[in-house]
Structure formats: structure tokens, C-alpha cells
Design a protein around this motif. Structure first.
Motif, short mmCIF file in Angstrom:
data_model
loop_
_atom_site.label_atom_id
_atom_site.label_comp_id
_atom_site.label_asym_id
_atom_site.label_seq_id
_atom_site.Cartn_x
_atom_site.Cartn_y
_atom_site.Cartn_z
N LEU A 1 19.07 48.71 31.19
CA LEU A 1 19.53 49.29 29.84
C LEU A 1 19.65 50.91 29.81
CD1 LEU A 1 17.28 47.23 27.19
CD2 LEU A 1 19.50 47.00 27.74
N PHE B 1 27.79 54.15 29.15
CA PHE B 1 28.42 54.30 27.93
C PHE B 1 28.45 55.95 27.62
CE2 PHE B 1 27.71 54.79 23.04
CZ PHE B 1 28.89 54.10 22.72
N VAL B 2 27.44 56.67 27.72
CA VAL B 2 27.68 58.05 27.52
C VAL B 2 28.72 58.61 28.34
CG1 VAL B 2 26.44 60.08 27.81
CG2 VAL B 2 25.24 58.31 26.56
N LEU C 1 23.25 52.42 29.40
CA LEU C 1 23.37 53.68 28.22
C LEU C 1 23.89 54.84 28.93
CD1 LEU C 1 22.52 54.64 25.59
CD2 LEU C 1 20.59 55.47 26.67
#
Length: 65
Positions: free
Chosen positions: A5, A12-13, A9
Motif C-alpha cells: 500500500l 500515485f503521488v 501510494l
């Protein structure tokens, strides 16, 4: 699972920041153009002021002779 995760994340950032940078490129190009226009306008005004100053100084020198 926690590492997965966190990695997701981070991807994604990174994707969001890359997209934001890509979308800012036209804005930066336009800002660069405006900066170039403003600086050239200021330099032209400075050149005109210098020509006027030199002309007035030369008139004063000729009057004193």
C-alpha cells in the motif's frame, strides 16, 4: 500488505506530481514569454532615458562653451 500500500501510494503521488508538472509547462512557457516582453520593454525605456540624458548633457556642455 502494508509495504504494498505504501508503494502504491508513492506511485500515485509520483503520478499526480508528474501530471501537475506536465500541465504547468504551458504556464511556464507563457510566463517566460511575458517576462521577456516586460524586460525588453524596460530596457527600451532605459535606452530612451539614456539618450535623452546624453542629449541634455551635450546641450548644456555646448551652452557653456
Amino acid at each position: 500488505m502494508k509495504e504494498f500500500l505504501v508503494g502504491l501510494l508513492m506511485l500515485f503521488v509520483f503520478s499526480v506530481l508528474s501530471l501537475l508538472g506536465f500541465l504547468l509547462v504551458p504556464l511556464l512557457l507563457v510566463l517566460g514569454l511575458f517576462l521577456r516582453l516586460i524586460l525588453s520593454f524596460i530596457l527600451i525605456l532605459f535606452a530612451v532615458w539614456l539618450i535623452g540624458k546624453a542629449t541634455l548633457m551635450s546641450i548644456e556642455i555646448m551652452r557653456n562653451k
